[in-house]
Design an enzyme around this catalytic site. Structure first.
Site, mmCIF file in Angstrom:
data_model
loop_
_atom_site.group_PDB
_atom_site.id
_atom_site.type_symbol
_atom_site.label_atom_id
_atom_site.label_comp_id
_atom_site.label_asym_id
_atom_site.label_seq_id
_atom_site.Cartn_x
_atom_site.Cartn_y
_atom_site.Cartn_z
ATOM 1 N N ARG A 1 77.563 27.999 52.644
ATOM 2 C CA ARG A 1 77.446 27.497 54.009
ATOM 3 C C ARG A 1 76.386 26.407 54.166
ATOM 4 O O ARG A 1 76.644 25.369 54.778
ATOM 5 C CB ARG A 1 77.063 28.678 54.912
ATOM 6 N N CYS B 1 98.383 31.612 70.627
ATOM 7 C CA CYS B 1 98.784 32.656 71.570
ATOM 8 C C CYS B 1 98.036 33.954 71.324
ATOM 9 O O CYS B 1 98.610 34.950 70.868
ATOM 10 C CB CYS B 1 100.303 32.859 71.493
ATOM 11 N N GLU B 2 96.757 33.904 71.586
ATOM 12 C CA GLU B 2 95.849 35.040 71.480
ATOM 13 C C GLU B 2 94.784 34.804 72.536
ATOM 14 O O GLU B 2 94.191 33.731 72.546
ATOM 15 C CB GLU B 2 95.119 35.031 70.124
HETATM 16 C C1 LIG Z 1 79.838 34.175 49.953
HETATM 17 C C2 LIG Z 1 78.948 34.206 48.788
HETATM 18 C C3 LIG Z 1 77.975 33.227 48.619
HETATM 19 C C4 LIG Z 1 77.728 32.129 49.622
HETATM 20 O O1 LIG Z 1 77.296 32.597 50.848
HETATM 21 P P1 LIG Z 1 76.859 31.517 51.965
HETATM 22 O O2 LIG Z 1 76.516 32.361 53.140
HETATM 23 O O3 LIG Z 1 78.033 30.647 52.220
HETATM 24 O O4 LIG Z 1 75.702 30.768 51.409
HETATM 25 C C5 LIG Z 1 77.206 33.258 47.473
HETATM 26 N N1 LIG Z 1 77.367 34.219 46.530
HETATM 27 C C6 LIG Z 1 78.299 35.189 46.668
HETATM 28 C C7 LIG Z 1 78.437 36.193 45.601
HETATM 29 C C8 LIG Z 1 79.113 35.227 47.798
HETATM 30 O O5 LIG Z 1 80.026 36.185 47.918
#
Ligand SMILES: *Cc1c(COP(=O)(O)O)cnc(C)c1O
Length: 427
Positions: A287, A355-356
């Site tokens: 993210r 449609c929710e």
């Molecule tokens: C989803 C995930 C991430 C990334 O998480 P973010 O919140 O997008 O930074 C990293 N490592 C693992 C093992 C994950 O499942």
């Protein structure tokens, strides 16, 4: 939020040096737009934070946040690693020309076929999640006369304070080997005894959209404590401690994320205090690398005013291109991209077209006076938007455009109605 330099003289939102309204004319809406320079800059912040703290490190982009060929190519250009969690992500990365040696393969139920694919393509690391996977992988390696690097995913019992659906670090998590009950020791022994597996390190991921440094410093501490335990029990010291991802970003003014410098500084301190021989540190941000760089542009259509109450302003997309508000009450902010210079006069619900009744993108958004045809830009949509997109109501998935230094490039075409029926067969 939007800085002044992102607005042109005519009151249009500018993304990566390109007028967003011109983008909607060229590519249509809904449209995902990514400012690639923001992605590069976030990666460089992580890198310099590690370098400033004199730690050996690796950044592995958790590509489930946004997994298309073009983003894997950006990651290749920035020479970082990537995480994949399925054969499909692995395939996409390989199609993009991403080097397999820099790929870590995650997942709590990798299939036999996916593991074969990972081994055949010599991925850099398989992050083993459970005993069944050890058994499958061991069998594949033996039959195929292959060796591979692995890490063990551990659940050390730390939970970061965040939305509960996002927590994966507790002992009741579906992911990883539980430390408390001795599963981790048992897994460690099996992997160390397998001549075809090279145990490169230990991994843990404590959650997502985490604010504050405490969760990560606790985790760093705990991982060193575990490393010391493994050294005593198995004479094993990890080359790598992988602390996972989950670094929070600011979706609204209520979110207060910490800088890469701050939490990596704290992690470094903690590790240096706890041991002399500090392993290489890997992180897996998803993210935080792509979310702030992403914008979703929509055309505003119908409006419903409920006297004395609230108004709904509807756009030509919604939960099909961004499921997060409906799935876990995620909050976003938006701007009217062709009226950046106009005063905000009212508060509305931003509704999607699906449609929710739960298809509300933003619960309360201040906007100027709007007309049908105006363009709404929802901000910070770069993570878990396109990657979770779907065809509910048979709406085609939106296109994706990358912009950088005043140039725009289509990187995913808009789905067509023909695409929608391309897998359907007659009966
Ligand atoms: C989803 C995930 C991430 C990334 O998480 P973010 O919140 O997008 O930074 C990293 N490592 C693992 C093992 C994950 O499942």
């Amino acid at each position: 939020m939007i800085a002044n330099e992102l607005v042109s003289n005519n009151g249009h939102l500018v993304i990566g040096g390109v007028d967003s309204i011109e983008l909607t004319k060229k590519y249509g809406t809904p449209l995902y737009v990514f400012d690639v320079s923001e992605i590069r800059s976030q990666i460089r912040k992580f890198k310099s934070a590690f370098e400033n703290n004199d730690l050996k490190y690796q950044i592995s982009y958790a590509s489930k946040a946004f997994a298309i060929k073009a983003i894997y190519q950006v990651m290749k250009q920035e020479s970082v690693h990537i995480d994949v969690v399925s054969g499909g992500e692995l395939y996409t990365a390989l199609q993009a020309g991403f080097p397999s040696s820099k790929i870590s393969f995650h997942g709590n139920n990798k299939t036999f076929e996916e593991l074969v694919m990972a081994v055949k393509n010599h991925v850099g690391v398989i992050i083993i999640d459970n005993f069944y996977e050890i058994e499958l992988l061991s069998r594949i390696l033996k039959t195929d006369h292959e060796k591979i690097n692995v890490m063990l995913r551990l659940t050390p019992g730390i939970s970061a304070h965040t939305h509960k659906y996002d927590q994966t670090g507790q002992t009741d998590s579906k992911f990883g080997f539980d430390v408390g009950s001795g599963q981790a020791d048992k897994a460690m022994k099996q992997v160390l005894d397998d001549p075809n597996m090279h145990l490169k390190g230990i991994h843990a991921h404590i959650g997502s959209q985490i604010f504050g440094t405490q969760g990560f410093t606790m985790l760093a501490d705990k991982m060193v404590e575990l490393a010391k335990h493994f050294q005593r029990e198995f004479n094993y010291w990890p080359e790598v401690i992988n602390l996972g991802g989950g670094f929070g970003i600011s979706y609204t003014k209520d979110d207060d994320p910490i800088s890469a410098d701050e939490f990596i500084g704290k992690i470094a301190n903690e590790l240096k205090k706890a041991c002399d021989n500090v392993p290489e540190v890997w992180i897996e941000p998803g993210r935080s690398i792509v979310a702030p760089a992403g914008y979703t542009l929509y055309t505003i259509g119908s409006r419903k005013d409920i006297p004395e109450k609230i108004s709904y302003l509807s756009v030509d997309g919604g939960m099909g291109d961004n499921i997060r508000p409906a799935l876990y009450q995620a909050k976003y902010e938006a701007v009217v991209a062709n009226k950046m210079d106009q005063p905000l006069t009212q508060t509305v619900h931003i509704a999607g077209k699906y449609c929710e009744s739960g298809d509300i993108l933003i619960d309360q958004q201040r906007v100027p006076d709007t007309n049908p045809g105006d363009i709404l830009a929802v901000l910070d949509t770069g993570a878990y938007g396109y990657s979770m997109a779907m065809n509910y109501n048979r709406n085609p998935r939106a296109a994706v455009v990358f912009v950088e230094n005043g140039q725009d490039k289509l990187v995913v075409k808009r789905e067509t109605y023909q695409d929608l029926t391309s897998l359907d067969l007659d009966y």
